[in-house]
Design a protein around this motif. Structure first.
Motif, PDB file in Angstrom:
ATOM      1  N   ASP A 166      30.421  32.493  30.239  1.00 42.01           N
ATOM      2  CA  ASP A 166      31.775  32.882  29.851  1.00 42.01           C
ATOM      3  C   ASP A 166      32.308  34.004  30.737  1.00 42.01           C
ATOM      4  O   ASP A 166      33.491  34.027  31.099  1.00 42.01           O
ATOM      5  CB  ASP A 166      31.802  33.323  28.385  1.00 42.01           C
ATOM      6  N   ASP A 167      31.438  34.943  31.128  1.00 42.52           N
ATOM      7  CA  ASP A 167      31.862  36.030  32.001  1.00 42.52           C
ATOM      8  C   ASP A 167      32.184  35.514  33.399  1.00 42.52           C
ATOM      9  O   ASP A 167      33.140  35.975  34.043  1.00 42.52           O
ATOM     10  CB  ASP A 167      30.769  37.094  32.080  1.00 42.52           C
ATOM     11  N   VAL A 168      31.395  34.557  33.893  1.00 44.77           N
ATOM     12  CA  VAL A 168      31.668  33.970  35.209  1.00 44.77           C
ATOM     13  C   VAL A 168      33.026  33.270  35.206  1.00 44.77           C
ATOM     14  O   VAL A 168      33.808  33.390  36.151  1.00 44.77           O
ATOM     15  CB  VAL A 168      30.553  32.984  35.594  1.00 44.77           C
ATOM     16  N   ALA A 169      33.334  32.559  34.121  1.00 40.73           N
ATOM     17  CA  ALA A 169      34.620  31.872  34.029  1.00 40.73           C
ATOM     18  C   ALA A 169      35.777  32.858  34.070  1.00 40.73           C
ATOM     19  O   ALA A 169      36.818  32.601  34.694  1.00 40.73           O
ATOM     20  CB  ALA A 169      34.673  31.038  32.751  1.00 40.73           C
ATOM     21  N   ARG A 170      35.621  34.004  33.434  1.00 39.27           N
ATOM     22  CA  ARG A 170      36.700  35.007  33.437  1.00 39.27           C
ATOM     23  C   ARG A 170      36.966  35.520  34.843  1.00 39.27           C
ATOM     24  O   ARG A 170      38.112  35.763  35.216  1.00 39.27           O
ATOM     25  CB  ARG A 170      36.325  36.170  32.515  1.00 39.27           C
ATOM     26  N   LEU A 171      35.921  35.670  35.664  1.00 44.13           N
ATOM     27  CA  LEU A 171      36.115  36.081  37.049  1.00 44.13           C
ATOM     28  C   LEU A 171      36.848  35.008  37.846  1.00 44.13           C
ATOM     29  O   LEU A 171      37.693  35.314  38.697  1.00 44.13           O
ATOM     30  CB  LEU A 171      34.766  36.382  37.701  1.00 44.13           C
ATOM     31  N   MET A 172      36.528  33.747  37.586  1.00 41.03           N
ATOM     32  CA  MET A 172      37.131  32.657  38.347  1.00 41.03           C
ATOM     33  C   MET A 172      38.628  32.526  38.101  1.00 41.03           C
ATOM     34  O   MET A 172      39.369  32.028  38.953  1.00 41.03           O
ATOM     35  CB  MET A 172      36.431  31.329  38.008  1.00 41.03           C
ATOM     36  N   TYR A 173      39.092  32.969  36.935  1.00 45.51           N
ATOM     37  CA  TYR A 173      40.508  32.847  36.612  1.00 45.51           C
ATOM     38  C   TYR A 173      41.368  33.903  37.309  1.00 45.51           C
ATOM     39  O   TYR A 173      42.595  33.799  37.327  1.00 45.51           O
ATOM     40  CB  TYR A 173      40.720  32.960  35.103  1.00 45.51           C
TER      41      TYR A 173
END
Length: 310
Positions: A166-173
């Motif tokens: 979930d943290d990785v996804a937040r960076l990708m956005y």
């Protein structure tokens, strides 16, 4: 830039003005409560205070303090050799709001914690010797190079003791907003090598993750991935379609070796039977969703399966 504040300069130089790189400098420059607005990206820099010392063909500073928007930052800067322009920055902050860097996200505010970095600004690139930070349940340490700042184009190695998907996804956005009267930037392109000791992916605990990835806005291409989970080994290559609503789509070729069926049963929530033994399989799979339940419901593919010792 709209600069404001106090600057005191007491510097002398000697040498051939026709060859600026040969100039020898002595003295110091002091900034006190300086503020300015970078032309793009970060919010206004305020409270910039510190001293720069010039010796021969070198420059180094005392500890500088400043605020970028609401983020307080401290750091030291230097140029080891004016003949080979490279501006080296060492900095740290307990809290860095990505919004203060001009980045936005449909996920809302993204705050990085315990940020530490050493970065070199060169004429056409930025070299990251080391950049570490925490986000949510994850801790990241990154090194690499950034080119084509409008993009940007990033080559990086990421290592971590623990990450949560979930943290990785937040960076990708994260992205820079469209400038008024201009076009939106194409977004970052990242070629990355990942080395992760442990983590969680949609409720699945894993260890020893190694992966080679390429990210462009909306897509992650997985050239190779290997990770230990369910007491076995999982390998994959394929693509991940990133969606703003979090219902990412996964497509790829996978290989599983020696996973414990009992652990898989527990993860799938099968309670009306007992399954033991090990599972190995190869095949192609697709799935979409923002949660483990959605991924399980939408998973489809063709496999060759072997179960044994159970």
């Amino acid at each position: 830039f709209d600069p404001a504040g106090t600057c005191s300069i007491d510097v002398t130089g000697r040498g051939d003005l026709g060859d600026p790189g040969s100039m020898q400098w002595e003295g110091e420059a002091t900034l006190a409560d300086v503020s300015l607005k970078p032309p793009v990206g970060p919010n206004r820099v305020t409270g910039l205070t510190g001293k720069a010392l010039f010796t021969g063909t070198q420059m180094e500073t005392s500890l500088f303090t400043a605020r970028i928007g609401g983020s307080a930052i401290q750091g030291r800067f230097g140029m080891p050799d004016f003949r080979k322009p490279e501006f080296i920055c060492q900095f740290h902050t307990d809290l860095l709001r990505t919004a203060d860097l001009g980045l936005t996200s449909p996920e809302g505010e993204v705050n990085l914690h315990r940020v530490r970095g050493q970065i070199a600004f060169q004429s056409e690139a930025v070299h990251v010797y080391r950049l570490s930070f925490g986000l949510g349940k994850s801790r990241f340490t990154v090194s690499g190079d950034v080119k084509d700042f409008a993009g940007p184009d990033i080559t990086a190695e990421l290592v971590s003791p623990h990450i949560d998907s979930d943290d990785v996804a937040r960076l990708m956005y994260l992205e820079y907003p469209k400038q008024e009267g201009g076009t939106a930037p194409s977004g970052m392109e990242v070629n990355a090598a990942l080395r992760v000791d442990a983590g969680t992916f949609h409720g699945i605990d894993f260890t020893r993750l190694n992966a080679e990835l390429r990210y462009v806005p909306g897509t992650v291409d997985v050239a190779a991935l290997e990770v230990d989970c369910f007491e076995g080994t999982f390998k994959a290559r394929g693509t991940v379609g990133i969606r703003p609503d979090g219902r990412h789509r996964y497509e790829g070729n996978i290989s599983v070796d020696g996973m414990l069926l009992e652990n898989i049963q527990r993860y799938l929530g099968i309670q009306d039977r007992t399954v033991t033994g090990t599972l190995s399989l190869t095949g192609d799979v697709s799935a979409a969703g923002s949660s483990a339940e959605e991924l399980k419901k939408t998973a489809a593919g063709t496999f060759q399966v072997r179960a044994e010792q159970g």
